[in-house]
Design a protein around this motif. Structure first.
Motif, PDB file in Angstrom:
ATOM      1  N   TYR A 766       0.834  -1.210   0.000  1.00 39.75           N
ATOM      2  CA  TYR A 766       0.000   0.000   0.000  1.00 39.75           C
ATOM      3  C   TYR A 766       0.869   1.261   0.000  1.00 39.75           C
ATOM      4  CZ  TYR A 766      -4.115  -2.869   1.008  1.00 39.75           C
ATOM      5  OH  TYR A 766      -5.128  -3.788   0.936  1.00 39.75           O
ATOM      6  N   PHE A 767       1.978   1.206   0.746  1.00 40.74           N
ATOM      7  CA  PHE A 767       2.861   2.373   0.823  1.00 40.74           C
ATOM      8  C   PHE A 767       3.462   2.687  -0.550  1.00 40.74           C
ATOM      9  CE2 PHE A 767       6.985   4.416   1.826  1.00 40.74           C
ATOM     10  CZ  PHE A 767       6.497   5.506   2.529  1.00 40.74           C
ATOM     11  N   GLU A 768       3.915   1.664  -1.263  1.00 42.19           N
ATOM     12  CA  GLU A 768       4.489   1.873  -2.592  1.00 42.19           C
ATOM     13  C   GLU A 768       3.426   2.386  -3.575  1.00 42.19           C
ATOM     14  OE1 GLU A 768       7.631   1.954  -3.381  1.00 42.19           O
ATOM     15  OE2 GLU A 768       8.041   1.496  -1.276  1.00 42.19           O
ATOM     16  N   ALA A 769       2.185   1.874  -3.438  1.00 41.38           N
ATOM     17  CA  ALA A 769       1.095   2.352  -4.300  1.00 41.38           C
ATOM     18  C   ALA A 769       0.826   3.834  -4.051  1.00 41.38           C
ATOM     19  CB  ALA A 769      -0.170   1.544  -4.031  1.00 41.38           C
ATOM     20  N   MET A 770       0.900   4.240  -2.803  1.00 41.18           N
ATOM     21  CA  MET A 770       0.693   5.643  -2.459  1.00 41.18           C
ATOM     22  C   MET A 770       1.816   6.507  -3.031  1.00 41.18           C
ATOM     23  SD  MET A 770       0.239   7.363   1.309  1.00 41.18           S
ATOM     24  CE  MET A 770       1.799   6.742   1.878  1.00 41.18           C
ATOM     25  N   ARG A 771       3.053   6.024  -2.919  1.00 37.24           N
ATOM     26  CA  ARG A 771       4.186   6.790  -3.450  1.00 37.24           C
ATOM     27  C   ARG A 771       4.110   6.931  -4.963  1.00 37.24           C
ATOM     28  NH1 ARG A 771       9.749   4.594  -1.073  1.00 37.24           N
ATOM     29  NH2 ARG A 771      10.493   6.268  -2.405  1.00 37.24           N
ATOM     30  N   ALA A 772       3.509   5.967  -5.631  1.00 41.14           N
ATOM     31  CA  ALA A 772       3.404   6.001  -7.092  1.00 41.14           C
ATOM     32  C   ALA A 772       2.300   6.931  -7.570  1.00 41.14           C
ATOM     33  CB  ALA A 772       3.154   4.586  -7.624  1.00 41.14           C
ATOM     34  N   ASP A 773       1.381   7.318  -6.664  1.00 43.31           N
ATOM     35  CA  ASP A 773       0.260   8.185  -7.028  1.00 43.31           C
ATOM     36  C   ASP A 773       0.698   9.644  -6.927  1.00 43.31           C
ATOM     37  OD1 ASP A 773      -2.107   9.614  -7.287  1.00 43.31           O
ATOM     38  OD2 ASP A 773      -3.303   8.089  -6.259  1.00 43.31           O
ATOM     39  N   ARG A 774       0.769  10.307  -8.082  1.00 42.67           N
ATOM     40  CA  ARG A 774       1.253  11.696  -8.101  1.00 42.67           C
ATOM     41  C   ARG A 774       0.285  12.669  -7.445  1.00 42.67           C
ATOM     42  NH1 ARG A 774       5.463  12.906 -11.683  1.00 42.67           N
ATOM     43  NH2 ARG A 774       6.229  11.141 -12.883  1.00 42.67           N
ATOM     44  N   ASP A 775      -0.967  12.255  -7.244  1.00 45.27           N
ATOM     45  CA  ASP A 775      -1.950  13.146  -6.627  1.00 45.27           C
ATOM     46  C   ASP A 775      -1.840  13.160  -5.106  1.00 45.27           C
ATOM     47  OD1 ASP A 775      -3.015  13.920  -9.027  1.00 45.27           O
ATOM     48  OD2 ASP A 775      -4.545  12.358  -9.061  1.00 45.27           O
ATOM     49  N   ILE A 776      -1.012  12.270  -4.542  1.00 49.26           N
ATOM     50  CA  ILE A 776      -0.890  12.180  -3.083  1.00 49.26           C
ATOM     51  C   ILE A 776       0.522  12.569  -2.682  1.00 49.26           C
ATOM     52  CG2 ILE A 776      -1.002  10.653  -1.072  1.00 49.26           C
ATOM     53  CD1 ILE A 776      -3.021   8.957  -2.575  1.00 49.26           C
ATOM     54  N   THR A 777       0.616  13.476  -1.717  1.00 48.34           N
ATOM     55  CA  THR A 777       1.917  13.865  -1.175  1.00 48.34           C
ATOM     56  C   THR A 777       2.227  12.979   0.025  1.00 48.34           C
ATOM     57  OG1 THR A 777       1.549  16.153  -1.860  1.00 48.34           O
ATOM     58  CG2 THR A 777       3.250  15.767  -0.211  1.00 48.34           C
ATOM     59  N   VAL A 778       3.289  12.206  -0.094  1.00 50.68           N
ATOM     60  CA  VAL A 778       3.724  11.358   1.030  1.00 50.68           C
ATOM     61  C   VAL A 778       4.515  12.241   1.977  1.00 50.68           C
ATOM     62  CG1 VAL A 778       4.996   9.285   1.684  1.00 50.68           C
ATOM     63  CG2 VAL A 778       3.839   9.385  -0.533  1.00 50.68           C
ATOM     64  N   ASP A 779       4.046  12.374   3.211  1.00 50.15           N
ATOM     65  CA  ASP A 779       4.731  13.267   4.142  1.00 50.15           C
ATOM     66  C   ASP A 779       5.250  12.505   5.358  1.00 50.15           C
ATOM     67  OD1 ASP A 779       2.404  12.835   5.603  1.00 50.15           O
ATOM     68  OD2 ASP A 779       1.511  14.728   5.001  1.00 50.15           O
ATOM     69  N   ALA A 780       5.735  13.249   6.333  1.00 46.34           N
ATOM     70  CA  ALA A 780       6.430  12.661   7.491  1.00 46.34           C
ATOM     71  C   ALA A 780       5.568  11.660   8.241  1.00 46.34           C
ATOM     72  CB  ALA A 780       6.884  13.778   8.427  1.00 46.34           C
ATOM     73  N   VAL A 781       4.272  11.938   8.361  1.00 53.65           N
ATOM     74  CA  VAL A 781       3.420  11.061   9.160  1.00 53.65           C
ATOM     75  C   VAL A 781       3.285   9.684   8.510  1.00 53.65           C
ATOM     76  CG1 VAL A 781       1.232  11.776   8.100  1.00 53.65           C
ATOM     77  CG2 VAL A 781       1.252  11.022  10.476  1.00 53.65           C
ATOM     78  N   HIS A 782       3.337   9.617   7.175  1.00 55.13           N
ATOM     79  CA  HIS A 782       3.284   8.324   6.485  1.00 55.13           C
ATOM     80  C   HIS A 782       4.572   7.534   6.718  1.00 55.13           C
ATOM     81  CE1 HIS A 782       0.348  10.770   4.090  1.00 55.13           C
ATOM     82  NE2 HIS A 782      -0.363   9.668   4.257  1.00 55.13           N
ATOM     83  N   TYR A 783       5.713   8.226   6.635  1.00 53.16           N
ATOM     84  CA  TYR A 783       6.984   7.558   6.898  1.00 53.16           C
ATOM     85  C   TYR A 783       7.048   7.085   8.349  1.00 53.16           C
ATOM     86  CZ  TYR A 783       8.847   9.031   2.372  1.00 53.16           C
ATOM     87  OH  TYR A 783       9.067   9.197   1.022  1.00 53.16           O
ATOM     88  N   ALA A 784       6.537   7.921   9.247  1.00 57.57           N
ATOM     89  CA  ALA A 784       6.523   7.522  10.666  1.00 57.57           C
ATOM     90  C   ALA A 784       5.674   6.275  10.864  1.00 57.57           C
ATOM     91  CB  ALA A 784       5.984   8.675  11.516  1.00 57.57           C
ATOM     92  N   CYS A 785       4.579   6.193  10.145  1.00 60.71           N
ATOM     93  CA  CYS A 785       3.704   5.019  10.237  1.00 60.71           C
ATOM     94  C   CYS A 785       4.432   3.770   9.710  1.00 60.71           C
ATOM     95  CB  CYS A 785       2.427   5.271   9.437  1.00 60.71           C
ATOM     96  SG  CYS A 785       1.103   4.114   9.826  1.00 60.71           S
ATOM     97  N   MET A 786       5.208   3.935   8.634  1.00 62.54           N
ATOM     98  CA  MET A 786       5.980   2.806   8.103  1.00 62.54           C
ATOM     99  C   MET A 786       7.061   2.374   9.080  1.00 62.54           C
ATOM    100  SD  MET A 786       4.916   1.475   5.381  1.00 62.54           S
ATOM    101  CE  MET A 786       6.340   0.478   4.965  1.00 62.54           C
TER     102      MET A 786
END
Length: 891
Positions: A766-786
């Motif tokens: 799911y994380f890689e799918a989110m990173r591949a979506d240009r409409d979504i900004t992956v920010d610190a809270v997502h990395y913290a969750c990972m």
């Protein structure tokens, strides 16, 4: 005789039958044509007179020049060097002037004065001034004509300068001179920025000048003249001083329709629309019949009242019912008075009905108009745009152009507003985020505006910048901006807000600095744009941990600097600036400054309360937010809107205040907000946070639109908080099957569910799918969750790579990682995590506890004691520092 009676056909018949015609005969017919609206025939007759061998005299040329003056009043001017010039009449007048000189009448007093008038009406004050300067002894008519010329062409300062010269040279002004000078003051007032004085916007500079001229007129007894008095009323209204305007009006021995109309229009333009309506009814009760201009003024007042009235849903459309009823009665009065065919009245009716939300009535007026001008089309287009029917507005523009009506600046503005509205409704391209449909239409209008030479107009240029910005094409917006030579603050603001909207906040500060260096002082909207840019940067900033709170220090410093400058320039009294400050301080993590900004406001509106409540919720101060909600309800005149109850429900969710939330839900139903999408989604979220996931599910299915991303996200987040990973993932995949894309919050909830359930591989997918979506900004809270996900499953080496590569300064993520090290007994990585956390913020007390627990789990009791002792020391220091601050503040 026939000419004086307006029977020009009979006059011409008599003239043609005359066996011999002298200069008097020619002049009589010439003057008849000139004053009876047949100016072209007058000029042709003058040429015929010369061809017939009859030598024109001074009166012949006076009649010919009078015809040119009347033609100039009918001609639509063109912008030349930022001045409106009537080029057609100017050419005719210049040719006639040459013939006047040829016959030796250039020095005739009457000819000189009418030449000044002609050039002034054509917009060529340079030529008018040249004629004036050649007069040996200008009389009061000469001076007055030139002063009026300057006043009517927008050169108010030159008009007043000429008035002063006239008086100093000993030429006594008459009533018409004072009318001209007062018009100059009114012209200056329309250009002067107002200042807030005792709750009213006054044009103080123009008001002082106008009052001084009023005093001079009174000394000479001209203030009782009905024309002077009417102009005084108009001037004071334009300056924003309704008290002075009313005083002059009350002192008039006789009031005609002109002075009534001036006061009614003045009230409408100064925000006293209800008073304007009262004056209209008083005028009728005193036996003064309204004219077309009166109806234009009172309909403008109606439109103003409509803007203040809250619309109600009636038969599927939002109407301002009370104002609409008043407007219909005035419409009936105008029809009875025989003004139904007047174009100006018709245009005002279209505008009034549109403001009331009744586009059917507006279109009906439009369809029945015997003659429609460009204003008629524009008024209807604007009505459709403002009522959210941009497609219809665009179609009207196309019909207008194809029907042969040449658009003006306002028409292009209306059409571009329609494109902007369409752009706001259109989804952008995935990669470039450009609204290609709206952009193409906007570019077509831009091209047409350029061909008609309207693209350099400041209002059109501003509308173009707005359109391009909303369409996602900031390069085009910047190109339009750079081509404008004389930029006003509105144009600067449009470009800055465009950059804010398109996520280029850094460029906003560059523009904000540049506008000041180029001599354009920022207004309230400029500060709102710059502060909003700070807020956008703050949302992307990881921030620093200060006393256990995440603070966006760099952004906070920028906000404080802007706050200080806004205070120095008197902008803090503006509600929009103050509300934006409350919001931005919260985004920077400074609740103290946020609350201070709120408390310093002289007045609060519902937006102010909402901003502070949302700030408290976002900073995990749910109980304080609920206390604020209670305070707001106790304030008289404040009714919560949808955003208020959304913030209140979020606060209830934060502190799990189930009963309070239920009470708010009951209030929602009483206020009729239950069908509002934002409110419905908040209810789903609230019950999910309170552990009532079954109620949340029922609300999702029964109330919210299942195609709403936020609705899905609220329910998914509810199941995620409950630890139900299976249901969370099922819902997420069902959402995707229905063609919906998750946003950053949706993915965060799914990743959290995977973390708690130990679904490492699924979480990675799911994380890689989110990173591949240009409409979504992956920010610190997502990395913290990972990091949390990997750490819980003992993937500590992978977790440390994510930490160091993406969020090396995130205290929350390092703390989660330290907890994982404690769980798996990894002393080496645990020490690294602890040292990193203390280096970032030594007051992260939970880190000492976690490190102590790790030491204890490994039997390292001395190390545990040392760490816990260090924690106590730092806590004691923090308490002492806080006490010192409190004491110094009280001192």
């Amino acid at each position: 005789m026939y000419a004086k009676c307006g029977k020009m056909a009979d006059a011409r018949k008599v003239f043609d039958e005359m066996p011999a015609r002298d200069v008097v005969s020619w002049n009589a017919l010439l003057l008849g044509y000139a004053v009876n609206g047949q100016e072209d025939l007058a000029l042709e007759l003058l040429r015929g007179m010369e061809r017939s061998g009859c030598c024109p005299n001074d009166r012949s040329f006076v009649a010919g020049l009078m015809a040119c003056v009347n033609l100039a009043e009918k001609e639509v001017g063109q912008e030349v060097c930022r001045k409106v010039v009537k080029l057609g009449c100017l050419g005719k007048g210049t040719e006639l002037h040459r013939r006047v000189a040829k016959y030796g009448y250039e020095s005739d007093e009457f000819v000189e004065n009418i030449l000044i008038s002609l050039y002034a009406k054509c917009g060529s004050l340079v030529d008018a001034r040249a004629v004036f300067e050649k007069i040996r002894s200008p009389n009061v008519v000469s001076w007055t004509t030139l002063i009026m010329g300057y006043a009517e062409t927008g050169d108010g300062n030159l008009a007043l300068e000429m008035f002063s010269q006239m008086v100093s040279r000993g030429c006594e002004p008459n009533s018409r001179t004072f009318v001209a000078a007062l018009k100059a003051c009114a012209t200056l007032a329309s250009l002067e920025p107002g200042e807030l004085v005792d709750g009213r916007v006054l044009k103080l500079g123009s008001l002082r000048k106008g009052s001084a001229i009023h005093s001079q007129a009174a000394k000479r007894g001209f203030d009782k003249d009905i024309f002077v008095a009417s102009t005084l009323v108009d001037m004071y209204c334009k300056c924003g001083s309704l008290a002075d305007a009313t005083s002059v009006f009350r002192g008039m021995a006789r009031r005609d329709v002109v002075c009534w109309t001036s006061l009614i229009l003045g009230c409408a333009e100064n925000g006293e629309e209800e008073l304007a309506l009262e004056m209209f009814y008083s005028m009728q009760s005193e036996g003064c019949s309204p004219n077309s201009r009166t109806y234009v003024a009172v309909l403008a007042a109606c439109a103003g009242v409509a803007q203040k009235e809250e619309a109600k849903l009636v038969a599927g459309q939002y109407l301002k019912e009370v104002t609409l009823e008043v407007g219909k009665k005035i419409h009936l009065d105008a029809t009875k008075g025989g003004f139904q065919s007047d174009t100006f009245v018709g245009n005002s009716l279209i505008g009034m009905y549109a403001k009331c939300g009744s586009l059917a009535d507006a279109h009906k007026v439009f369809d029945r108009m015997p003659e429609r001008d460009v204003v008629s089309w524009t008024a209807l287009m604007l009505g459709y745009v403002e009522c959210g029917e941009a497609e219809v507005a665009f179609s009207l523009f196309e019909s207008m152009v194809s029907g042969g009506c040449v658009p003006d600046g306002r028409s292009f503005v209306a059409a571009l507003m329609a494109c902007t509205s369409l752009a706001e409704q259109e989804e952008g391209d995935k990669l470039a985020k450009v609204k290609s449909g709206a952009l193409k239409r906007g570019m077509d209008i831009h091209s047409l505006a350029a061909r008609n030479r309207w693209d350099a107009d400041i209002f059109v240029a501003t509308a173009l910048v707005d359109m391009y910005a909303n369409s996602g094409s900031m390069d085009n917006a910047r190109t339009v901006f750079e081509k404008v030579l004389h930029r006003d603050v509105v144009l600067w603001n449009s470009l800055m807000l465009g950059y804010v909207r398109n996520g280029e906040a850094e460029l906003v500060f560059e523009l904000f600095t540049k506008m000041r260096s180029q001599g354009c002082p920022p207004d309230s909207q400029s500060f709102v744009a710059a502060l909003t840019a700070c807020g956008n940067l703050a949302e992307r900033d990881e921030g620093k941990h200060v006393s256990g709170k995440v603070v966006k220090v760099e952004c906070l410093e920028k906000v404080m600097a802007l706050h200080s400058e806004a205070g120095k320039t008197g902008k803090l009294g503006d509600m929009f600036v103050a509300n934006t400050l409350v919001d931005v301080y919260a985004k920077c993590g400074s609740l103290l400054d946020c609350r201070a900004a709120f408390d310093r406001m002289l007045h609060h509106d519902v937006v102010s309360w909402n901003a502070l409540m949302s700030a408290l919720v976002e900073n995990s101060e749910g109980q304080l937010a609920l206390d604020l909600f209670t305070s707001m309800q106790q304030q008289s005149g404040f009714l919560p809107d949808s955003r208020t109850v959304v913030a209140a429900l979020s606060a209830c969710g934060c502190v799990v205040a189930l009963q309070t939330g239920k009470q708010i839900q009951a209030d929602i139903c009483r206020c009729g907000l239950e069908n509002n999408v934002l409110v419905a989604n908040s209810l789903v979220d609230f019950y999910g946070r309170c552990g009532r996931i079954s109620v949340s599910q029922q609300l999702f299915e029964a109330v919210t639109d299942p195609r709403s991303v936020s609705a899905w996200t609220s329910l998914i987040a509810g199941y995620s908080r409950q630890g139900d990973a299976q249901k969370t993932i099922e819902l997420f995949e069902e959402m995707q099957r229905q063609g919906m894309k998750g946003d950053r919050i949706t993915y965060l909830s799914v990743l959290a569910a995977c973390s708690h359930a130990g679904l490492v591989e699924k979480g990675k997918t799911y994380f890689e799918a989110m990173r591949a979506d240009r409409d979504i900004t992956v920010d610190a809270v997502h990395y913290a969750c990972m990091v949390d996900l990997l750490g819980r499953a003992n993937y500590l080496d992978e977790a440390i790579v994510v930490l160091k590569s993406n969020i090396p300064s995130n205290v929350v993520a390092w703390t989660a990682f330290l907890g994982a090290c404690g769980k798996w007994g990894n002393l080496e990585l645990g020490r690294l995590a602890f040292e990193t956390i203390v280096g970032l913020d030594e007051r992260t007390y939970s880190a000492y506890t976690l490190m102590g627990n790790l030491f204890a789990s490994l039997g390292m009791w001395e190390e545990q004691a040392r760490v816990l002792e260090e924690c106590k020391r730092i806590q004691t220091e923090a308490v002492l520092q806080k006490m010192i601050k409190v004491c110094s503040y009280q001192a």
